[in-house]
Write an enzyme that holds these catalytic residues in place. Sequence first.
Site, PDB file in Angstrom:
ATOM      1  N   ASN A 141      74.988 111.616 111.002  1.00  0.00           N
ATOM      2  CA  ASN A 141      73.883 110.811 110.476  1.00  0.00           C
ATOM      3  C   ASN A 141      74.409 109.743 109.523  1.00  0.00           C
ATOM      4  O   ASN A 141      74.410 109.918 108.309  1.00  0.00           O
ATOM      5  CB  ASN A 141      72.886 111.717 109.740  1.00  0.00           C
TER       6      ASN A 141
ATOM      7  N   ARG B 112      86.780  65.193 106.585  1.00  0.00           N
ATOM      8  CA  ARG B 112      86.325  64.916 105.227  1.00  0.00           C
ATOM      9  C   ARG B 112      85.469  66.047 104.652  1.00  0.00           C
ATOM     10  O   ARG B 112      85.510  66.317 103.441  1.00  0.00           O
ATOM     11  CB  ARG B 112      85.526  63.607 105.244  1.00  0.00           C
TER      12      ARG B 112
ATOM     13  N   TYR C 241      83.695  63.473 109.686  1.00  0.00           N
ATOM     14  CA  TYR C 241      83.192  64.649 108.973  1.00  0.00           C
ATOM     15  C   TYR C 241      84.073  65.879 109.169  1.00  0.00           C
ATOM     16  O   TYR C 241      84.224  66.700 108.263  1.00  0.00           O
ATOM     17  CB  TYR C 241      81.779  64.983 109.453  1.00  0.00           C
TER      18      TYR C 241
ATOM     19  N   PHE D 262      70.414 106.651 106.508  1.00  0.00           N
ATOM     20  CA  PHE D 262      71.165 106.483 107.753  1.00  0.00           C
ATOM     21  C   PHE D 262      70.886 105.133 108.408  1.00  0.00           C
ATOM     22  O   PHE D 262      71.572 104.743 109.349  1.00  0.00           O
ATOM     23  CB  PHE D 262      70.775 107.584 108.747  1.00  0.00           C
TER      24      PHE D 262
ATOM     25  N   HIS E 123      74.093 114.875 121.892  1.00  0.00           N
ATOM     26  CA  HIS E 123      74.138 113.495 121.417  1.00  0.00           C
ATOM     27  C   HIS E 123      75.389 112.748 121.867  1.00  0.00           C
ATOM     28  O   HIS E 123      75.537 111.561 121.584  1.00  0.00           O
ATOM     29  CB  HIS E 123      74.039 113.471 119.894  1.00  0.00           C
TER      30      HIS E 123
ATOM     31  N   TYR F 180      64.055 120.655 107.056  1.00  0.00           N
ATOM     32  CA  TYR F 180      64.436 119.810 108.188  1.00  0.00           C
ATOM     33  C   TYR F 180      65.960 119.690 108.309  1.00  0.00           C
ATOM     34  O   TYR F 180      66.667 119.474 107.327  1.00  0.00           O
ATOM     35  CB  TYR F 180      63.849 118.402 108.052  1.00  0.00           C
TER      36      TYR F 180
ATOM     37  N   GLU G 244      61.564 107.597 115.646  1.00  0.00           N
ATOM     38  CA  GLU G 244      62.484 106.577 115.138  1.00  0.00           C
ATOM     39  C   GLU G 244      62.022 105.233 115.697  1.00  0.00           C
ATOM     40  O   GLU G 244      62.568 104.714 116.664  1.00  0.00           O
ATOM     41  CB  GLU G 244      63.914 106.923 115.554  1.00  0.00           C
TER      42      GLU G 244
END
Length: 643
Positions: free
Chosen positions: A280, A368, A365, A460, A143, A113, A545
């Site tokens: 990746n 403090r 507050y 990844f 991409h 792959y 995915e």
Amino acid sequence: LKTDPFAPRGGSFTVARTTCPHRLLKRATVKLPPAVCEQLHKIHENKIATLFYFSANSSKMRVTLGSKVLDVATLRALSLGKYKIDICPQAQQNVHAGRAVVDNLVQKNEVAYGINTGFGLFANVVISPDKLKDLQTNLIRSHCAGVGTPLSREQSRMLLALRINTLAKGHSGIRMETLTKMVDAFNADCISVIPSQGTVGASGDLAPLSHLALGLMGEGYMWDPRAGAGTTTPGTIQTATTTSTRSTARNTISPAADVLQAHALEPIDLEAKEGLALINGTQMMTAVGAEAIHQAKNAALCADITCALTVEVLKGTRRAFHSCIHSVRPHVGQGRVAARLRHLLSPSSQLYLSHKHIGRVQDAYSLRCAPQVHGVVHDTIRFAEDIITTEMNSALDNPMVFTGSDEDEHGWFFDGDDDDNTMHGTVHGVTRERPLDTFKKFSDTFYYGDGGFVISGGNFHGEYPAKALDFLAIGVQELANISERRLERLVNPSLSELPAFLVQEGGINSGFMIAHCTAAALTSENKVLCHPASVDTISTSGSKEDHVSMGGFSAHKAVRVVRNVEIVIAIELLAACQALDFYRPLTTTEPLERVHALVRSVVDTWDQDRYMADNIEAVTDLVRSGSIAKAAMPDGEDTGPLY
């Protein structure tokens, strides 16, 4: 003492003095005897985390990547473009070894792959050897689908440095030739223009990293280091974190091929596995997240300093910061903030002595409880920094390349016969045999190459940085929440005993009325931005995915939250300095007087209404630049014991 690892055993060393492990304050180059140099080399090889050194051939300081831990402060230094990168010899060996495994798989024509298959939903499509280069090149081009304003130049430098650092681990199968070209591009400041939107955070930051790779291939665009060059009008580029239109000749872009050619750099020519290796990973969310952490640490320190001044001008007491209180609830951040406030408010000032025995039984507050509220912010930042630092120094890719045997994991090993779909091995001295539960062919996820193996996994995935950066935003926002409440007390005469909105002749003058509204608006905006991006996921790539991190948005909004917090702190600081002027000639403590003087060097006392936006911006710049922290603690922090 820092040394050049490529230098002979002897010569010049850089001496750095620091009061903080991440801050080099003073440097000098000295000649040392060979015996001392030899000993320092041994120290360097075993203990020094991030290596800085000066090269004899360059005036720029250099950073060595590949074996030591890269920290956020060093990455931030690299983002400024004043430092160059080298790859350590051991990392170069690791890269060569990892590449040999990939080459062996290609030569044997084994199906693996990402090496000779398609990607995502096309993982089962086998690619012929003559098209492997096209496979990797097409991957990058397809991409490059990012949109939106580009990342800032500084963020893009960090992204490139981080990808170089992870590739130098040797687990991506990239060639040393390709990695060297990436280093050369960084050192020449030839940085790709990278759109800020388009990543879902798994499989890594695919779109941003593809734009990074495309520029290195000589396609797309790069920030042009040549002054006055480029196709974009100087100063008009709006980046993801900067919308200023101030003219600067270096804010230009040009075609990447032109930029590389002008600097005598060769474009990257991708071989098997290399396109996938470049994209990746989680480098975009990590780079942007590192920026958020760097700025958040400074913002939190400035919040402590500003709080101390507000306590002074509201005639508060430092008794609530007494060490005995915080010693019995020993959270690290709480103790450090209390100690810092004691340091900033000591010894007793003229202003404090003027009301020492007069006033409230106890403060509100927002005054403090500052150690308890600010303290957890400091601890949250440290938590996020630990995760981001681990991510910065991790091998992030898929599939991943390993050398040697695969027998390391729990003593399991494959006997080479997968016909019975059985794993054999010895675990804790007991020989076991159990069926594999993947229900997949052995060759689908695990591939042997001579000298090592390639295995598919999920390094990844951006869930770690996504969750950490969502948490960072939630934590840092609390500084704005409590700062805005202190600001309310400063401008409200019923709470402060000061003139309304900190201006004389109220009515004809409005003073800090709308400055408080601005702080309230930014605080409210942050509350929306603090909704965690990482609680969402959308299935992508044909459901291959099917769970993603959304870490890119976690990082971007963390930066926005921090920047808003910086502005709120700056407005409180402006107001506190204005309040102090009403008490003159009384003085506060020396550290706070230095802070007041610094603010007054850029903004005058508010005697009557005037244009305020520039005043807020000027003091915000003092906060962001670290100038406020340096004014309060010029020699570094020394607050004494926590308890």
